[in-house]
Enzyme design. Structure first.
Site, PDB file in Angstrom:
ATOM      1  CB  SER A 149      -0.988  -0.008   1.278  1.00  0.00           C
ATOM      2  OG  SER A 149      -0.267   0.326   2.391  1.00  0.00           O
ATOM      3  CE  LYS A 177      -3.123   2.184   4.382  1.00  0.00           C
ATOM      4  NZ  LYS A 177      -2.196   1.095   4.571  1.00  0.00           N
TER       5      LYS A 177
END
Length: 219
Positions: free
Chosen positions: A134, A174
């Protein structure tokens, strides 16, 4: 028995130790065999150190330095030259795996130690192994090792953080962003395959902030 797999940083350290040892032996006119006999280390161990196959342990470096009558810092650059004490902050605990996707943050058990190659800079508190893709837009790929500074909040808007959602050890790497006037925070991936998560501060917690990463090299 299979040899230990070393990171790029550890391999660089092995190369530096081997180079220093070869120079000292040449300067003192000593052979590998004489070094082995004088330190009571096996010839195979000395050969592995000199041929960059094994990372010398602190105990072995102490024996070698004592026999050669040199400071430990002349052999291993991670020793302080002024006090011969190891840079203890140069070895960072690798505590598990963080999913840079949709998975779990491993239990906080030390699996190994990795080197941080910048002794004069602020040191990370721990390192994590990335699982998932990701964050590939930030150059962070599955299997990479990320350096993390322990923190419970980001230092600036848009920083990459290791976050735990709903106290369920659902760990994510993230980028965190927020907008003035909005109560919701965004945890943003660097891969269009993954959705942006909008959460309130009570729905997640930050366990650390990103300080860099490297790609381990396997032998």
């Amino acid at each position: 028995m299979a040899r230990k797999k070393y990171t790029e940083v550890e391999k660089d350290l092995m190369k530096g130790i081997a180079k220093n040892l070869r120079m000292i032996l040449t300067r003192k006119g000593l052979s590998q065999k004489e070094l082995a006999e004088g330190t009571e280390l096996s010839t195979s161990v000395i050969s592995d150190y000199l041929n960059e196959k094994t990372l010398a342990t602190p105990g072995s470096i102490q024996k070698i330095a004592d026999f050669l009558k040199v400071s430990k810092s002349e052999i291993d650059p991670t020793f302080k030259s002024n006090s011969d004490q190891l840079y203890t902050f140069n070895k960072i605990p690798l505590v598990g795996t963080i999913c840079a996707g949709e998975g779990l943050l491993a239990e906080q058990n030390i699996e190994d130690y990795v080197y941080y190659p910048f002794p004069n800079k602020k040191q990370p508190d721990f390192a994590l192994r990335v699982k998932g893709d990701s964050m590939i837009g930030a150059g962070i790929e599955s299997g990479d090792i990320v350096y993390i500074k322990a923190a419970n909040w980001a230092e600036y808007n848009g920083q990459i953080v290791a976050a735990l959602i709903n106290d369920c050890e659902e760990g994510m790497l993230k980028r965190i962003k927020w907008t003035e006037g909005s109560a919701a925070m965004q945890l943003i991936p660097e891969n269009d395959k993954y959705e942006i998560k909008e959460l309130h501060p009570s729905e997640f917690k930050i366990c650390g902030i990103y300080m860099g990463h490297f790609k381990p090299v396997e032998e």
